[in-house]
Enzyme design. Structure first.
Site, PDB file in Angstrom:
ATOM      1  N   ASP A  38       0.848  -1.201   0.000  1.00 60.45           N
ATOM      2  CA  ASP A  38       0.000   0.000   0.000  1.00 60.45           C
ATOM      3  C   ASP A  38       0.877   1.242   0.000  1.00 60.45           C
ATOM      4  O   ASP A  38       1.963   1.236   0.582  1.00 60.45           O
ATOM      5  CB  ASP A  38      -0.917   0.003   1.244  1.00 60.45           C
ATOM      6  N   GLY A  69      -5.562   4.897   1.988  1.00 61.54           N
ATOM      7  CA  GLY A  69      -5.602   3.998   3.146  1.00 61.54           C
ATOM      8  C   GLY A  69      -5.013   4.688   4.365  1.00 61.54           C
ATOM      9  O   GLY A  69      -4.459   5.783   4.264  1.00 61.54           O
ATOM     10  N   TYR A  83     -13.588   6.268 -14.104  1.00 64.65           N
ATOM     11  CA  TYR A  83     -13.396   5.158 -13.155  1.00 64.65           C
ATOM     12  C   TYR A  83     -13.951   3.855 -13.730  1.00 64.65           C
ATOM     13  O   TYR A  83     -13.296   2.805 -13.691  1.00 64.65           O
ATOM     14  CB  TYR A  83     -14.087   5.496 -11.829  1.00 64.65           C
ATOM     15  N   ASN A 118     -21.355  -1.312  -4.189  1.00 66.96           N
ATOM     16  CA  ASN A 118     -21.492  -0.443  -2.997  1.00 66.96           C
ATOM     17  C   ASN A 118     -21.253  -1.152  -1.667  1.00 66.96           C
ATOM     18  O   ASN A 118     -22.181  -1.428  -0.921  1.00 66.96           O
ATOM     19  CB  ASN A 118     -22.882   0.200  -2.965  1.00 66.96           C
TER      20      ASN A 118
HETATM   21  P1  NAD Z   1      -9.895   2.315  -0.175  1.00 61.13           P
HETATM   22  O1  NAD Z   1      -9.581   3.637  -0.779  1.00 61.13           O
HETATM   23  O2  NAD Z   1     -10.261   2.276   1.262  1.00 61.13           O
HETATM   24  O3  NAD Z   1      -8.692   1.296  -0.423  1.00 61.13           O
HETATM   25  C1  NAD Z   1      -7.828   1.370  -1.541  1.00 61.13           C
HETATM   26  C2  NAD Z   1      -6.414   1.161  -1.033  1.00 61.13           C
HETATM   27  O4  NAD Z   1      -5.511   1.170  -2.165  1.00 61.13           O
HETATM   28  C3  NAD Z   1      -5.939   2.268  -0.077  1.00 61.13           C
HETATM   29  O5  NAD Z   1      -5.363   1.702   1.076  1.00 61.13           O
HETATM   30  C4  NAD Z   1      -4.917   3.048  -0.897  1.00 61.13           C
HETATM   31  O6  NAD Z   1      -3.947   3.684  -0.111  1.00 61.13           O
HETATM   32  C5  NAD Z   1      -4.379   1.958  -1.796  1.00 61.13           C
HETATM   33  N1  NAD Z   1      -3.751   2.502  -3.004  1.00 61.13           N
HETATM   34  C6  NAD Z   1      -4.267   3.479  -3.809  1.00 61.13           C
HETATM   35  N2  NAD Z   1      -3.386   3.763  -4.783  1.00 61.13           N
HETATM   36  C7  NAD Z   1      -2.315   2.944  -4.610  1.00 61.13           C
HETATM   37  C8  NAD Z   1      -1.085   2.776  -5.289  1.00 61.13           C
HETATM   38  N3  NAD Z   1      -0.782   3.527  -6.358  1.00 61.13           N
HETATM   39  N4  NAD Z   1      -0.214   1.861  -4.831  1.00 61.13           N
HETATM   40  C9  NAD Z   1      -0.512   1.115  -3.724  1.00 61.13           C
HETATM   41  N5  NAD Z   1      -1.656   1.236  -3.040  1.00 61.13           N
HETATM   42  C10 NAD Z   1      -2.549   2.140  -3.471  1.00 61.13           C
HETATM   43  O7  NAD Z   1     -11.043   1.699  -1.086  1.00 61.13           O
HETATM   44  P2  NAD Z   1     -11.925   0.366  -0.895  1.00 61.13           P
HETATM   45  O8  NAD Z   1     -13.339   0.795  -0.783  1.00 61.13           O
HETATM   46  O9  NAD Z   1     -11.340  -0.516   0.141  1.00 61.13           O
HETATM   47  O10 NAD Z   1     -11.744  -0.288  -2.347  1.00 61.13           O
HETATM   48  C11 NAD Z   1     -10.918  -1.408  -2.588  1.00 61.13           C
HETATM   49  C12 NAD Z   1     -11.093  -1.834  -4.033  1.00 61.13           C
HETATM   50  O11 NAD Z   1     -12.446  -2.161  -4.298  1.00 61.13           O
HETATM   51  C13 NAD Z   1     -10.728  -0.768  -5.072  1.00 61.13           C
HETATM   52  O12 NAD Z   1     -10.120  -1.417  -6.167  1.00 61.13           O
HETATM   53  C14 NAD Z   1     -12.066  -0.203  -5.495  1.00 61.13           C
HETATM   54  O13 NAD Z   1     -12.031   0.350  -6.789  1.00 61.13           O
HETATM   55  C15 NAD Z   1     -12.905  -1.459  -5.432  1.00 61.13           C
HETATM   56  N6  NAD Z   1     -14.346  -1.201  -5.266  1.00 61.13           N
HETATM   57  C16 NAD Z   1     -14.829  -0.731  -4.087  1.00 61.13           C
HETATM   58  C17 NAD Z   1     -16.188  -0.521  -3.939  1.00 61.13           C
HETATM   59  C18 NAD Z   1     -16.764  -0.024  -2.638  1.00 61.13           C
HETATM   60  O14 NAD Z   1     -17.977   0.092  -2.571  1.00 61.13           O
HETATM   61  N7  NAD Z   1     -15.974   0.270  -1.611  1.00 61.13           N
HETATM   62  C19 NAD Z   1     -17.064  -0.771  -5.013  1.00 61.13           C
HETATM   63  C20 NAD Z   1     -16.534  -1.244  -6.206  1.00 61.13           C
HETATM   64  C21 NAD Z   1     -15.174  -1.491  -6.317  1.00 61.13           C
END
Ligand code: NAD
Length: 322
Positions: free
Chosen positions: A31, A36, A144, A173
């Site tokens: 990460d 995060g 996105y 979601n």
């Molecule tokens: P989040 O932002 O809490 O987690 C994403 C993590 O990725 C963070 O810890 C961030 O620091 C890390 N990150 C971002 N860019 C980075 C990089 N360049 N190198 C290394 N780490 C990096 O989001 P989340 O809700 O936990 O989402 C996790 C995954 O699920 C993502 O791929 C998101 O697109 C996907 N997603 C989430 C949802 C939702 O409802 N939360 C829905 C559809 C898809």
């Protein structure tokens, strides 16, 4: 067994980490803390089977270092949020597409057993039909959504061209403990919870009749475990809706939140709800068919929105500073 969880300091990644450490797996987290938080992983830092690699998926060498000795990759790292991608499509593309390709390439070269990745319901784009079935998608409605669809295309080609096993989980979601309520791009549930706890009026975009298949984090953990461990050869190299399979309007959502939060603080029942304009890139309705996951993976979600929200609200009450 060793698992690499990219984005392991984020909402979903830290929940996956907690679950798989408890099950006895070795977990490596990659990460860069873009979205995060260190407090999300504070619990694990002393755990003997946990290792943190601070690095960026945009750097191939960071990805190569992270996949050394790894059996399974659960790739969660990405920049989420439709509005963020509309404001800054270039960075979203660099992380979500180039970063994804780096991780996929590094995983192929390290011969990992399987690459499970976070896909998204945004891939359904402008397709109107409900419920959403995996095979019928529309045109993407945001940068996105494009990035998440490109992930699926790359995974498919890598499976065919190089034989790496991949599974994409189209999350709908997701909500639950440790989801970030702060910042311009916060998701609707934690944002509304925080506002209501501070007696601020939440703002619904539009008339409140838009609906979503809100999915509790524990259902998502179950899907990741099934995708990672399935031995059904027909279940790999494809994508799955990852949802509960029911939809709730925004107005209903706020009603439930107020009801559950008022059990902790009765004054919250009095907070008024505001309405604003519709948001660019938003789809009106989202509802998943979860038949494919049930049939091929044996998915059986345990948490409907009501149970999930009750747990999430209780968590925010004991963990969020007012
Ligand atoms: P989040 O932002 O809490 O987690 C994403 C993590 O990725 C963070 O810890 C961030 O620091 C890390 N990150 C971002 N860019 C980075 C990089 N360049 N190198 C290394 N780490 C990096 O989001 P989340 O809700 O936990 O989402 C996790 C995954 O699920 C993502 O791929 C998101 O697109 C996907 N997603 C989430 C949802 C939702 O409802 N939360 C829905 C559809 C898809």
């Amino acid at each position: 067994m060793n698992i690499l969880i990219t984005g392991g300091a984020g909402f979903i990644g830290s929940n996956l980490t907690e679950y798989f450490l408890e099950k006895g797996y070795e977990v490596v987290c990659l990460d860069n803390f873009a979205t995060g938080h260190r407090h999300n992983i504070a619990l694990f830092l002393e755990h003997p089977k946990y290792r943190l690699i601070e690095g960026d998926i945009r750097n191939l060498s960071d990805c190569q270092k992270a996949v050394e000795g790894i059996d399974y990759v659960l790739h969660q790292a990405a920049l989420g949020s439709v509005p963020r991608s509309i404001n800054d499509p270039i960075t979203t593309n660099e992380v979500n597409v180039s970063g994804f390709l780096n991780m996929l390439t590094a995983s192929r070269d390290a011969k990992v057993k399987r690459f499970v990745y976070a896909a998204s319901s945004s891939t359904y784009g402008d397709s109107q039909g409900l419920p959403k079935v995996e095979e019928v998608i529309g045109k993407p409605l945001s940068p996105y959504a494009i990035t998440k669809y490109v992930n699926e295309l790359y995974a498919d080609i890598f499976s065919k061209a190089y034989g790496i096993e991949t599974i994409g989980l189209r999350y709908f979601n997701v909500f639950g403990r440790r989801q970030d309520p702060k910042g311009a791009y916060a998701a609707v549930i934690p944002k509304f919870v925080m506002q209501l706890m501070q007696y601020e009026s939440p703002m619904i975009n539009g008339d409140g009749l838009h609906s979503r298949d809100f999915t509790y984090i524990d259902n998502v953990i179950q899907m990741n475990e099934l995708a990672m461990t399935t031995t059904n050869p027909e279940a790999v190299n494809t994508v799955y809706n990852t949802a509960f399979g029911d939809r709730t309007t925004l107005t209903q959502l706020v009603g439930l939140l107020k009801e559950y939060l008022a059990l902790f603080d009765p004054k919250i029942a009095e907070v008024e709800v505001l309405h604003g304009p519709n948001r660019a890139g938003d789809i009106p309705h989202s509802l998943a068919s979860i038949e494919k996951a049930k049939q091929l993976l044996g998915y059986a979600p345990k948490y409907a929105i009501q149970e999930g929200l009750q747990q999430a609200v209780a968590w925010y009450f004991s963990n969020l500073d007012k």
